[in-house]
Design an enzyme around this catalytic site. Structure first.
Site, PDB file in Angstrom:
ATOM      1  N   GLU A  17       6.607  -7.912   0.199  1.00  0.00           N
ATOM      2  CA  GLU A  17       6.267  -6.500   0.033  1.00  0.00           C
ATOM      3  C   GLU A  17       6.484  -6.060  -1.408  1.00  0.00           C
ATOM      4  O   GLU A  17       7.067  -6.778  -2.222  1.00  0.00           O
ATOM      5  CB  GLU A  17       7.133  -5.621   0.957  1.00  0.00           C
ATOM      6  CG  GLU A  17       6.444  -5.137   2.216  1.00  0.00           C
ATOM      7  CD  GLU A  17       5.373  -4.085   1.961  1.00  0.00           C
ATOM      8  OE1 GLU A  17       5.041  -3.821   0.779  1.00  0.00           O
ATOM      9  OE2 GLU A  17       4.850  -3.534   2.931  1.00  0.00           O
ATOM     10  N   ARG A 100      15.776   2.055   7.520  1.00  0.00           N
ATOM     11  CA  ARG A 100      15.841   1.361   6.241  1.00  0.00           C
ATOM     12  C   ARG A 100      14.744   1.944   5.361  1.00  0.00           C
ATOM     13  O   ARG A 100      13.866   2.664   5.827  1.00  0.00           O
ATOM     14  CB  ARG A 100      15.643  -0.147   6.400  1.00  0.00           C
ATOM     15  CG  ARG A 100      14.244  -0.567   6.852  1.00  0.00           C
ATOM     16  CD  ARG A 100      14.046  -2.061   6.641  1.00  0.00           C
ATOM     17  NE  ARG A 100      12.789  -2.569   7.175  1.00  0.00           N
ATOM     18  CZ  ARG A 100      11.622  -2.538   6.539  1.00  0.00           C
ATOM     19  NH1 ARG A 100      11.516  -1.958   5.351  1.00  0.00           N
ATOM     20  NH2 ARG A 100      10.542  -3.057   7.091  1.00  0.00           N
ATOM     21  N   ASN A 102      11.379   1.609   2.921  1.00  0.00           N
ATOM     22  CA  ASN A 102      10.200   0.758   2.986  1.00  0.00           C
ATOM     23  C   ASN A 102       9.465   0.722   1.659  1.00  0.00           C
ATOM     24  O   ASN A 102       9.841  -0.049   0.785  1.00  0.00           O
ATOM     25  CB  ASN A 102       9.289   1.204   4.125  1.00  0.00           C
ATOM     26  CG  ASN A 102       8.307   0.130   4.544  1.00  0.00           C
ATOM     27  OD1 ASN A 102       8.633  -1.055   4.488  1.00  0.00           O
ATOM     28  ND2 ASN A 102       7.115   0.507   4.966  1.00  0.00           N
ATOM     29  N   ASN A 147       4.553   4.490   4.457  1.00  0.00           N
ATOM     30  CA  ASN A 147       3.979   3.486   3.573  1.00  0.00           C
ATOM     31  C   ASN A 147       3.149   4.138   2.473  1.00  0.00           C
ATOM     32  O   ASN A 147       2.788   5.320   2.550  1.00  0.00           O
ATOM     33  CB  ASN A 147       3.092   2.515   4.365  1.00  0.00           C
ATOM     34  CG  ASN A 147       3.689   1.122   4.447  1.00  0.00           C
ATOM     35  OD1 ASN A 147       4.107   0.559   3.441  1.00  0.00           O
ATOM     36  ND2 ASN A 147       3.755   0.568   5.647  1.00  0.00           N
ATOM     37  N   ASP A 195      -1.017  -0.546   5.545  1.00  0.00           N
ATOM     38  CA  ASP A 195       0.294  -0.819   4.959  1.00  0.00           C
ATOM     39  C   ASP A 195       0.345  -0.167   3.579  1.00  0.00           C
ATOM     40  O   ASP A 195      -0.025   0.993   3.433  1.00  0.00           O
ATOM     41  CB  ASP A 195       0.530  -2.332   4.925  1.00  0.00           C
ATOM     42  CG  ASP A 195       1.998  -2.721   4.986  1.00  0.00           C
ATOM     43  OD1 ASP A 195       2.780  -2.171   4.193  1.00  0.00           O
ATOM     44  OD2 ASP A 195       2.369  -3.564   5.816  1.00  0.00           O
TER      45      ASP A 195
END
Length: 290
Positions: A17, A100, A102, A147, A195
């Protein structure tokens, strides 16, 4: 030129990522969130280096003063690759222990925009934040997986993605820097989920599709201009880099793939590159680290 993505580093990341092109080093950095790693390579995938991270790290964004601001669960930390030292920057979301961080993005003013998410991918506990070194402000909420934060070239439009909602939203950026007029920019059809996003110098919005084996390019008006097919299912985000910013680098993931799917897509989790006609935007550097 061919737009067929080529794998430049077949490292089989669990959840590759956050690719970012470092404008000073002329190197690509990216994370493996589930692997607790930060990776670096050059534009050809060579000169590789890897650092261990203390937790799942959603992003690592370059700071003007050196090192990176990294997004860990409930906090931002500064990481100095030269010393291996981690220093706390700010903490938050103590009331959302299942979250968490991202995806993240550095704005032109050196502030960082980033989203949190439910690590179990079930509760709508994710939110969108901006941090400038002094104030942490929330700009959206109630999302399972946030995202793709990104700005248009004129900084008048902000993009943010609700992955499970399969929707990329656009916002107006007001004179005081807040967001207004949330609206649907694009809805991603099956297969897959939107994403990470990146915006090029013409204002086109590039959206990676997880479980969709493709990257989509939309005009500023939301018209689908181009589809880039990949030989692996899970595309997570692209970043524009290289000396002319006309190479798109894409991170991918093996997360969730069966043994059979991995056998069919042996390059899953690798880093890919493909040429683009329109250069990307220069990578901004975080300004609040001294």
């Amino acid at each position: 030129m061919t737009t067929t993505p080529q794998c430049i580093w077949p490292l089989a990341a669990t959840l590759g990522e956050g690719p970012v092109w470092h404008p000073v080093e002329q190197m690509l950095y990216f994370v493996d969130i589930k692997g607790h790693k930060l990776h670096r390579c050059d534009a050809q995938g060579e000169h590789r280096q890897t650092w261990d991270m203390p937790d799942e790290t959603g992003f690592a964004l370059p700071a003007q003063a050196g090192g990176f601001v990294c997004g860990l669960a409930g906090k931002l930390v500064h990481f100095d690759p030269a010393t291996g030292e981690f220093t706390s920057v700010t903490q938050f979301e103590a009331d959302r222990p299942g979250n968490r961080l991202n995806d993240g993005h550095v704005a032109h003013d050196g502030a960082v925009w980033f989203g949190s998410m439910d690590n179990a991918e079930a509760a709508a506990s994710g939110a969108l934040y901006r941090y400038d070194g002094t104030a942490l402000t929330q700009h959206d909420d109630g999302i399972i997986i946030t995202n793709g934060p990104a700005f248009s070239p004129d900084r008048q439009t902000f993009y943010h993605t609700d992955t499970f909602g399969k929707t990329v939203y656009a916002f107006d950026v007001t004179a005081d820097g807040t967001l207004a007029n949330k609206r649907v920019f694009a809805t991603i059809e099956a297969p897959g989920w939107p994403d990470g996003s990146a915006v090029d110098s013409a204002g086109n919005v590039w959206v990676a599709v997880f479980r969709g084996a493709r990257v989509l390019c939309y005009s500023p008006a939301g018209e689908l201009l181009q589809t880039i097919a990949f030989p692996v299912p899970n595309i997570t985000k692209i970043a524009f880099g290289g000396p002319d910013l006309k190479t798109a680098f894409a991170t991918t993931a093996t997360k969730g793939l069966t043994d059979e799917e991995r056998a069919v897509a042996p390059l899953a989790g690798g880093v890919f590159a493909f040429p683009v006609d329109v250069p990307g935007l220069p990578q901004h550097m975080i300004g609040f680290i001294k």
